[in-house]
Motif scaffolding. Sequence first.
Motif: not given
Length: 229
Positions: A155-172, A112-118
Motif C-alpha cells: 500500500s505504501g504505508l511504512p513497515a508494520n503499520s496498521l490501517s483500521i476503520g471505526i464505524l460509529p452508529v451514532i455519536l453524542d 506515519l512512523s513505522p509501526g504506526g496506526l492510521v
Amino acid sequence: MSKNILVFGGSGALGAEIVNFFTTKGWSTVAIDFRANTVANKSIVITNSGETEMVRVATELNATKFDSIICAAGGWTGGSITSEDYFKSVQKMLDMNLSSAIGTAYLSGKLLSPGGLVVFTGANSALVPTPGMIGYGVSKVATHQIVKSLAQADSGLPANSLSIGILPVILDTPSNRAGMPDSNFDNWTPVSDVASKLFEWSSDSTTRPANGSLVTIETKNKATTFTLV
Ligand code: NAD
C-alpha cells in the motif's frame, strides 16, 4: 520523547475530543481542519483536502513522524436519487467524507512512523444499502475501501503499520442533540469513549485489531461496545 498524533478534522466534535484526550495524556498533537483548534500543539487550517493543500501540509510537517494519524473529518447529508439537490448532496459528501479520507491516506504515506496506526472514520450505516443518503453511503463505503487497501503489504504505508476503520452508529455530539432532541442519549456513543479506545490502540500495539479491520461502535444503555465487522 513524547509521541505524536495527527488528527484530520481535529476541530469537529469527535476530532476535538481526540485532540483534547491525547494532549491531556502528554502526546504532541497536530490538528488539521477548516477551523483552528486552540488546544492542539499545532493547528493547520486548510481550505480543502485536495492535492495542493495536502502537499502544503506534508511539506510543512515533513520533519515530523506520527505514531498515530486519525481521520475524524466528515459530515452527513441525506439525499436520494429523486431529491431536488441530489447532485449537490452527493458532491458535498464526497468533499467532506471521501476527500478527507483520501487526503489522510496521502499524509499517512508521507508522515506515519513505522509501526504506526492510521484510523479512518467510516459509518456503520454504510454496511447496508443507503437509498435515502446516496452520497453519504457511497463516500463511507469508499472510506472502508481505503482502510482495507492501506492494509495491503504494497500500500505504501511504512513497515508494520496498521490501517483500521471505526464505524460509529451514532455519536453524542452537540449537533446531533440539536437535531434530534427527543432521542435517548443513553444509546449514543460519547466521543470520549471513542477517544479513549483510540488512545489504547495508539499506546499499546497489542490491543489493536487486525490490520484492515472495520470496527462498529455502538452504545446501549451507556455501555459502548467495539465489534469487528
Ligand atoms: P463534525 O461535523 O462535528 O466534525 C467534522 C469535522 O470535519 C469538522 O470540523 C469539519 O470542518 C471537518 N471537515 C469536513 N470536511 C473536511 C475536509 N474535507 N477536510 C478537512 N476537514 C474537514 O462531525 P462529527 O460528528 O465529529 O463526526 C466525525 C466523523 O464521524 C465524521 O466522519 C462523521 O461522518 C462520522 N460519523 C459521525 C456520526 C455521528 O453520529 N456524528 C455517525 C457515524 C459516523
